[in-house]
Design an enzyme around this catalytic site. Sequence first.
Site, PDB file in Angstrom:
ATOM      1  N   SER A  71       0.729  -1.317   0.010  1.00 18.51           N
ATOM      2  CA  SER A  71      -0.069  -0.232   0.073  1.00 18.51           C
ATOM      3  C   SER A  71       0.836   1.143   0.051  1.00 18.51           C
ATOM      4  O   SER A  71       1.736   1.455  -0.996  1.00 18.51           O
ATOM      5  CB  SER A  71      -0.812  -0.022   1.316  1.00 18.51           C
ATOM      6  OG  SER A  71      -1.983   0.853   1.053  1.00 18.51           O
ATOM      7  N   ASP A 108      -9.760  -4.231  -5.953  1.00 22.30           N
ATOM      8  CA  ASP A 108      -9.155  -3.542  -4.827  1.00 22.30           C
ATOM      9  C   ASP A 108      -9.933  -2.460  -4.592  1.00 22.30           C
ATOM     10  O   ASP A 108      -9.820  -1.570  -5.420  1.00 22.30           O
ATOM     11  CB  ASP A 108      -7.749  -3.377  -5.196  1.00 22.30           C
ATOM     12  CG  ASP A 108      -6.837  -2.545  -3.875  1.00 22.30           C
ATOM     13  OD1 ASP A 108      -7.589  -2.104  -3.046  1.00 22.30           O
ATOM     14  OD2 ASP A 108      -5.713  -2.720  -3.948  1.00 22.30           O
ATOM     15  N   HIS A 145      -7.616  -5.382  -0.843  1.00 24.23           N
ATOM     16  CA  HIS A 145      -6.376  -4.632  -0.972  1.00 24.23           C
ATOM     17  C   HIS A 145      -5.015  -5.427  -0.049  1.00 24.23           C
ATOM     18  O   HIS A 145      -4.173  -4.919  -0.197  1.00 24.23           O
ATOM     19  CB  HIS A 145      -6.817  -3.432  -0.184  1.00 24.23           C
ATOM     20  CG  HIS A 145      -5.664  -2.427  -0.239  1.00 24.23           C
ATOM     21  ND1 HIS A 145      -5.267  -1.610  -1.366  1.00 24.23           N
ATOM     22  CD2 HIS A 145      -4.825  -1.632   0.919  1.00 24.23           C
ATOM     23  CE1 HIS A 145      -4.201  -0.961  -0.982  1.00 24.23           C
ATOM     24  NE2 HIS A 145      -4.054  -0.776   0.256  1.00 24.23           N
TER      25      HIS A 145
END
Lengths: 271, 406
Positions: free
Chosen positions: A96, A218, A246
């Site tokens: 991320s 996602d 995610h």
Amino acid sequence: MDDILARHNVRVTGRPDGRPVMFAHGFGCDQNMWRFVAPAFEDEFRVVLFDQAGAGGADPAAYDPARHASLHGYAEDVVSICRALEARDVVFVGHSVSSMIGALAALAEPDRFARLVMVSPSPRYIDDEGYVGGFSATDIRELLDSLDSNYLGWSSAMAPMIMGNPERPELAGELTDSFCRTDPQIARRFAEVTFTSDNRADLPRVQTPTLVLQCAQDAIAPVSVGRYVAEAMPHASLVLLDATGHCPNLSAPEETVAAIAPFIRDGRLVG
Amino acid sequence: MNPQAASDAFYAALLDDDPEQLYERAPCGYLSTTPDGMVVKTNATFVDLTGYPREDLVGRRTFASLLTAGGRIYHETHYAPMLRMQGTVREVAFEIVRADGTRLPVLINAALEWDADGSPRVVRVAVFDATHRREYERELLRAKQRAEQSESRAQALARTLQSTLIPPSPPLVPGLDVSAAYRPAGDGREVGGDFYDIFQISAGHWVVALGDVCGKGVDAAVVTALVRHTIRALSVQQEQPSAVLRDLNDVLLAQGGDRFCTVVLVRLRRDGDAWSATMASGGHPLPLHVPAGCTVRPVGATGTLVGVLSQLRVQDSVLRLDPGDLLVMYTDGVTEGRRAAEFFGEERLHRSVVDHRDARLPADGILGDVLDFQQGSARDDIAVVAVRVPPLPATVHQQVREESPT
């Protein structure tokens, strides 16, 4: 120099003579996010895990509101940890927002990083002219509200238990219940830094060979964003995972490992 | 039906309650989802709460897709990882976007169930309507934010007020070394009652006032400001410190309220290389005089508290300060400085005064000793003012001696 390793709750496992693979967690939780992935690399590599400033078992003193008001502050931490470990030829695996932190670290010290792996990256979360990030500025404000209402459950009594416990293993049982809990002020600031950052201009300058892992569906970083990242970087390849969501490092650890391993071993792509 | 029969019938009905109805009509919404969030089953309560027909949910929507955008991020970054790592999530706050676009604040408890081989199988989610609770929590949050703002304003106000009661730095007095030190009690969030002032009447004619108004906070600060300015005004008209304190006593009594104070007032007049000090104390610890090369001795006479009785008993004492002499005024925060059950006391103070008699800033040195004794934290305000007549330079002595025979 050893201080920084304690401050960031750095744990080193695997082969001491192996190539260093550094796993960085994103906004929300801590190094436990790699619990199902990191062990798969221990036979072959020197595995480095750490907690970002303000997260998990990192020393509260590691967080500096001024320095961590931009992702560059987090990138400095990554470089400092690598220096303290005398790690060279590093493979940096960022989840991320830590994907962008890795890109900034690689730009700061290109010689130190041999490969980047970006898991569910996004260079900008808020839509812009000619760019779809997936969120509006209002959405991000809603997120901050959502953080506020969820941190009503945070009490100051929890802070000493969660923070400043570099010796986590004995407490692991108690702490799993709270591994996603952070000081609300810090969580809010990290969310703001994360979701209002724009690193699109940095991507074309990264010369480090990069693997972009993109999940289907996602909700935070859509497939179009993953493609954007891979196309914007001069030496990046995209691998689409079957996993949804995610966090493939949690929801599909085997697939994640299978995609990362050949790339960091010899630059091959499997996907 | 007699009461016993009614009771039996009631329990029988409970036992017969259809499990299906228990699920469908439970007082909370239920969702069952696949590990990646796809809705596979839901109850009538959830349908009622959200307005989605069952067929629009089952097999079509993920739990996350029912949330606001901000909630979806929280879902991905916190909720889903927690659920995967620890198997349960408790009391997570979300807003569900209803079929009609309105928002339903909810509290979520969820549990993940694993297969025998350890792979996630199903997530069970209980959804509680939290509309009123959320409103209340928002009010709490706003109240907390207001309280924090108001606290920081109050602190700024206390600091500003305090700075008006103490001179920012002692004035430069020709022919006199003046040092002053002040430390508020605790973390300084509250305005203390200690004050001092040093001001000029005319050339070579100065007044030092140092005192302690009982109590703390804004009420005490109002009295402190009154006392300080009254002393200034009266000192211009009245020659004798005792007369100034008597008039101050009348002013405080006339003003009403129950605040009293202790004050020591010293009038200093330059007399060649020396100074003449006339002093009076209204219930205040006596100034300490340290003649060059001698021991410390308190000087003057302690009178009665100012602002209590209509007749103030005070008297003036006159003292000559020769070159090298030191005069120290202090508040009781010095002698009553504590470490556990032990006081800093007069004996330690006398030693501290002697230790710092030749220092550049004796007042700062004495304050430092008291703070060290209390390990840094002051339980009461501390104020110290020290005036020293500069010693004559050695060369001047020599010149005098050389000149004397002629």
